[in-house]
Design a protein around this motif. Structure first.
Motif, short mmCIF file in Angstrom:
data_model
loop_
_atom_site.label_atom_id
_atom_site.label_comp_id
_atom_site.label_asym_id
_atom_site.label_seq_id
_atom_site.Cartn_x
_atom_site.Cartn_y
_atom_site.Cartn_z
N ALA A 294 163.11 36.50 52.94
CA ALA A 294 163.31 37.75 53.68
C ALA A 294 162.03 38.16 54.39
N LEU A 295 160.89 37.92 53.75
CA LEU A 295 159.61 38.25 54.37
C LEU A 295 159.39 37.43 55.64
N ALA A 296 159.71 36.13 55.57
CA ALA A 296 159.56 35.28 56.76
C ALA A 296 160.49 35.74 57.87
N ALA A 297 161.72 36.13 57.51
CA ALA A 297 162.68 36.59 58.52
C ALA A 297 162.16 37.83 59.23
N ALA A 298 161.56 38.76 58.48
CA ALA A 298 161.02 39.97 59.10
C ALA A 298 159.79 39.65 59.95
N ALA A 299 158.96 38.72 59.47
CA ALA A 299 157.71 38.41 60.17
C ALA A 299 157.95 37.70 61.50
N VAL A 300 158.86 36.72 61.51
CA VAL A 300 159.07 35.96 62.74
C VAL A 300 159.73 36.81 63.83
N HIS A 301 160.36 37.91 63.42
CA HIS A 301 160.95 38.82 64.41
C HIS A 301 160.08 40.06 64.63
N SER A 302 158.86 40.03 64.09
CA SER A 302 157.85 41.06 64.33
C SER A 302 158.30 42.45 63.88
N HIS A 303 159.02 42.55 62.76
CA HIS A 303 159.41 43.83 62.19
C HIS A 303 158.35 44.22 61.15
N THR A 304 157.28 44.81 61.63
CA THR A 304 156.15 45.09 60.74
C THR A 304 156.49 46.11 59.67
N ASP A 305 157.39 47.07 59.94
CA ASP A 305 157.74 48.06 58.93
C ASP A 305 158.49 47.39 57.77
N VAL A 306 159.38 46.45 58.07
CA VAL A 306 160.10 45.74 57.01
C VAL A 306 159.14 44.82 56.24
N VAL A 307 158.20 44.22 56.95
CA VAL A 307 157.19 43.39 56.27
C VAL A 307 156.44 44.22 55.24
N ASN A 308 155.99 45.39 55.64
CA ASN A 308 155.29 46.27 54.69
C ASN A 308 156.18 46.66 53.52
N LEU A 309 157.46 46.96 53.79
CA LEU A 309 158.39 47.36 52.72
C LEU A 309 158.55 46.25 51.70
N LEU A 310 158.78 45.03 52.16
CA LEU A 310 158.95 43.90 51.24
C LEU A 310 157.69 43.64 50.42
N LEU A 311 156.54 43.71 51.08
CA LEU A 311 155.29 43.48 50.36
C LEU A 311 155.04 44.59 49.34
N ASP A 312 155.41 45.82 49.67
CA ASP A 312 155.26 46.92 48.72
C ASP A 312 156.14 46.73 47.48
N HIS A 313 157.25 46.01 47.62
CA HIS A 313 158.14 45.76 46.50
C HIS A 313 157.82 44.46 45.78
#
Length: 837
Positions: A294-313
């Motif tokens: 899921a982190l890779a999916a958010a990163a390759v589409h440049s969704h930085t807010d979702v990247v932060n959310l996943l990393l926070d969890h």
């Protein structure tokens, strides 16, 4: 082996598998009863655990913990079958529900971390063939082995030695395996007891590591360790590991939630991702069958807010896909398409792409603005991942991330990666030359190449690292070799070599440096090959030399100095000579020394006549020995000459220029002819000066006598019974060469019949030498010889006068008259020579 029943007093971890509302976690410590095998007072082997709520676990135990394949059944009909480690799910497993649904995949505690299904739109390196070529299947693969852990460092074996842990026999008074260090020998005994009834498998191939993420490597090793117990598991474990799910029931709630998490992350659905994570049904590190998280999916589409959310969890920022790609490496592949790479001579890719240039139409401008905006977002995502702890070294494929930034000449990205700990000792696969980032950086044209080289040098890489191209031939040297072979096949012999020995040892200083080994290119070799911008290349070479790069190494028979000469970079030549490059370093390729490179016709197009002459003078000024021996070869024949012989050797290889009448040549060919002849005359003059200077160190009369003896017959044979022996006059080892053209091999030398002190190779050289320089020298030698004879006679007469005896004056008069007649004969002979010439 013991089989007994009773309460279990050891084991404190979870048995796993308790979903919401299912009661407290399960584990042997809370079991009501255990029936099975024991070892050192621990449940160890096959057994069954019963809990008060009616649930039970049938499977394997290891020193009081659930470990191995087991089946946990609840009273409500729910069941989990899978692999355990230390009371927790750890590996392939199936959770079945009463309604027939199943959650299938790899488990970590209560969550799936890898599915057996594919999420649409997953990122694959196969979609980017330009980068896929960098994968070296043979060098990248690692294999799993219980006996030898490929990921265990040697220093970690130290604590496993019994004598370094505790006294012998410690288990006699304590069996608390939860707190005592388990030594290697004790674990070997436990394993032997645990697997004693397990059937041995036939010889099998090594198991490749499917995913290089450390957690998954440990899981794969655990699966491999228990591979002989898979038959006790009702399902085929290999199907789950390989991602085959078609034989199982409908997807359960955890699988569905996990798939939705990856898809919502790819769409940038912040609220949907947050809701799934709060439900506890999906792990933030969940991945599909290919390892696409899921982190890779958010990163390759440049969704930085979702990247932060996943990393926070708690998502692992460095988790890799099965192709070895981390989320950061996927972003780099998208941020640096192949068109963004600059051409460089390190990779022999000289085509410089200009991928972001567009026409000026309004539609194209709009597209260009969109591309710039997208690149800006991707760069922000890259920076975010690095700030959140992404390791630039976590993924080694396709190439290491540092290569992307270096090849694209992105100095800012190089600096950022180095600040985040990017390694500089990484290499491209051997099939692509085994280059390091420094190899490529020094070949990047423009000011960016200088800046990137400076950044890399601050990280202290191995400046003298060799590329895997030691067997390659320097490009400009390939064509002359072909021409030489064709000349030999067609009978076009350029020189008549007769294994001449070359200059006597007394005439040159032999090379006393260390023996230089051949190998691949160093960064300095590559920098000296550059022909793009002399000043930028000079600056890069200066940086390398200031950081102690070795200027006296060989690749393809060339040193950095000879490559700088061949590429036409005189600024680099000066820099190398200033920092210790040896102009007399013996070379082993097409050229034999730096002087040979300077006079070779192969590299002449890089300089004007004046520049070539100035280069020769610069090398001589810095200590190059023009008399150093140079070996010439033609087929099976060889001879040892000098740099002058080498210059003529290369000159005569061009049969068009060397053997065609001057008036037949075109204007451009005549210019080439004049250029070459000017250089040959210059180096011949330098050779003549060097020989004359050397001969001044010796006794002049002895040297003249040696040359006359060599010109005449100086051997006589005295035949005796049973054979003959040879008597040879002792002579100084003078250097025989043509006084006019400077050649010493492949020619027949004849002495000057007047003074016997100089030699020429032909009538043309004899006549030209007499007219240009030797006339005055020869006449001066003869006059000096005549004057010396008269002086000797006068001295003898004086000695006789001192005796005062009668009759001495008469003899003295005779001697003087005899000396006078000799003087007249000598002068007359000189006049006769003048008339003839």
């Amino acid at each position: 082996m013991e089989l007994r029943a009773g309460p279990v007093s050891r084991g404190a971890a979870r048995a796993g598998g308790c979903g919401p509302g299912q009661g407290p976690p399960r584990g042997p410590a809370g079991a009501e009863r255990y029936v099975g095998q024991f070892y050192v007072d621990h449940p160890h082997g096959k057994g069954i655990c019963y809990w008060p709520d009616g649930s039970k676990l049938t499977g394997a135990f290891y020193l009081g913990h659930i470990e191995g394949y087991g089946t946990l059944e609840w009273k409500d009909g729910k069941k989990f079958q899978g692999l355990y480690k230390s009371d927790e799910r750890f590996g392939p497993g199936i959770e079945s529900y009463p309604d027939g649904c199943q959650d299938v995949g790899l488990w970590l505690r209560d969550h799936l971390i890898k599915l057996c299904t594919e999420v649409p739109g997953w990122f694959s390196l196969l979609d980017y063939p330009a980068h896929y070529k960098y994968i070296d299947d043979n060098s990248q693969k690692k294999y799993i082995s219980v006996e030898e852990d490929p990921f265990l460092r040697s220093y970690k074996h130290l604590p496993f030695d019994d004598k370094d842990i505790f006294p012998e026999g410690v288990f006699a008074y304590s069996c608390n395996t939860d707190h005592l260090t388990l030594t290697r020998s004790f674990l070997e005994e436990c394993d032997a007891w645990y697997f004693q009834n397990t059937p041995k498998l036939p010889e099998e191939d090594h198991w490749p590591v499917a995913n290089v993420t450390p957690l998954l490597v440990r899981m794969q090793m655990h699966i491999y360790k228990h591979r002989r117990c898979q038959m006790e598991f009702t399902s085929d474990v290999n199907l789950i590991v390989s991602g085959a799910r078609s034989t199982y029931g409908p997807r359960g709630p955890r699988e569905l939630a996990s798939e939705q998490l990856i898809q919502k992350a790819a769409r940038g659905d912040y609220g949907g991702v947050s809701a799934i994570l709060r439900s506890g049904l999906a792990h933030p590190d969940i991945a599909d069958k290919h390892g696409y998280t899921a982190l890779a999916a958010a990163a390759v589409h440049s969704h930085t807010d979702v990247v932060n959310l996943l990393l926070d969890h708690g998502a692992d920022v460095n988790k890799c896909s099965d192709e070895g790609l981390s989320a950061l490496s996927m972003c780099f592949i998208l941020f640096y398409p192949e068109e963004s790479f600059k051409g460089n001579i390190a990779e022999r890719s000289l085509n410089s792409y200009k991928w972001n240039e567009q026409s000026e139409s309004s539609e194209t401008v709009s597209v260009a603005e969109g591309i710039i905006s997208e690149r800006h977002k991707r760069w922000e995502t890259i920076q975010l991942l690095l700030r959140r702890g992404a390791d630039p070294n976590a993924s080694g494929v396709p190439p290491h991330l540092l290569f992307f930034a270096v090849k694209a000449a992105d100095a800012e990205a190089v600096k950022l990666l180095l600040e985040r700990g990017a390694r500089t000792d990484v290499r491209l696969p051997s099939k692509l030359g085994g280059l390091t980032p420094l190899h490529i950086a020094v070949s990047i044209p423009g000011e960016e190449g200088v800046q990137i080289t400076q950044y890399l040098l601050h990280s202290a890489p191995d400046l003298n690292a060799r590329a895997d191209d030691g067997n390659e031939i320097y490009g400009p040297d390939k064509i002359p070799q072909t021409q030489a072979r064709e000349a030999n096949l067609t009978g076009g012999v350029t020189l008549q070599l007769r294994n001449e020995a070359g200059p006597p040892q007394e005439y040159f200083s032999s090379y006393s440096g260390p023996v230089t080994e051949e190998g691949g290119r160093t960064a300095l070799h590559i920098a000296c090959q550059r022909e793009d911008n002399s000043e930028h290349a000079r600056d890069v070479i200066h940086l390398l030399l200031m950081h102690q790069a070795n200027p006296n190494t060989l690749w393809s028979g060339h040193s950095p100095l000879s490559l700088a000469i061949a590429s036409g970079n005189d600024l680099a030549v000066v820099e190398l000579l200033k920092h210790g490059a040896d102009p007399n370093l013996p070379l082993s390729g097409a050229v034999r020394s730096a002087l040979c490179a300077a006079v070779s016709t192969v590299y002449e197009q890089q300089r004007t006549t004046a520049q070539r002459i100035a280069l020769v003078d610069k090398l001589l000024e810095c200590g190059a020995d023009i008399l150093a021996p140079v070996t010439l070869r033609e087929g099976q024949r060889k001879a040892v000459g000098t740099a002058v012989d080498y210059a003529y050797y290369k000159y005569y290889q061009d049969r068009r220029i060397a053997h065609t009448p001057y008036h037949v040549l075109s204007a451009s060919e005549q210019e080439v002819f004049q250029t070459r002849r000017s250089l040959l005359e210059h180096i011949t003059a330098k050779l003549r000066e060097r020989v004359i200077l050397k001969e001044k160190e010796w006794d002049r009369e002895e040297l003249r006598r040696s040359k006359k003896l060599d010109s005449a017959v100086h051997r006589r044979d005295s035949k005796k019974k049973g054979g003959s022996h040879r008597v040879e006059e002792v002579r100084l080892p003078f250097f025989k060469y043509c006084y006019q053209c400077g050649r010493s091999v492949g020619i027949q030398l004849s002495p000057c019949m007047r003074c016997h002190e100089v030699f020429t190779c032909s009538e043309t050289c004899r006549s030209k030498s007499w007219n240009e320089q030797h006339r005055q020298e020869c006449l001066g030698l003869l006059e000096k010889s005549t004057g010396q004879a008269a002086l000797d006679a006068s001295s003898a007469a004086c000695k006789k006068n001192v005796t005062g005896k009668k009759g001495e004056n008469v003899r003295e008069g005779k001697d003087q008259r005899r000396a006078g007649r000799k003087s007249k004969v000598g002068i007359g002979g000189r006049e006769h020579h003048r008339k003839n010439d």
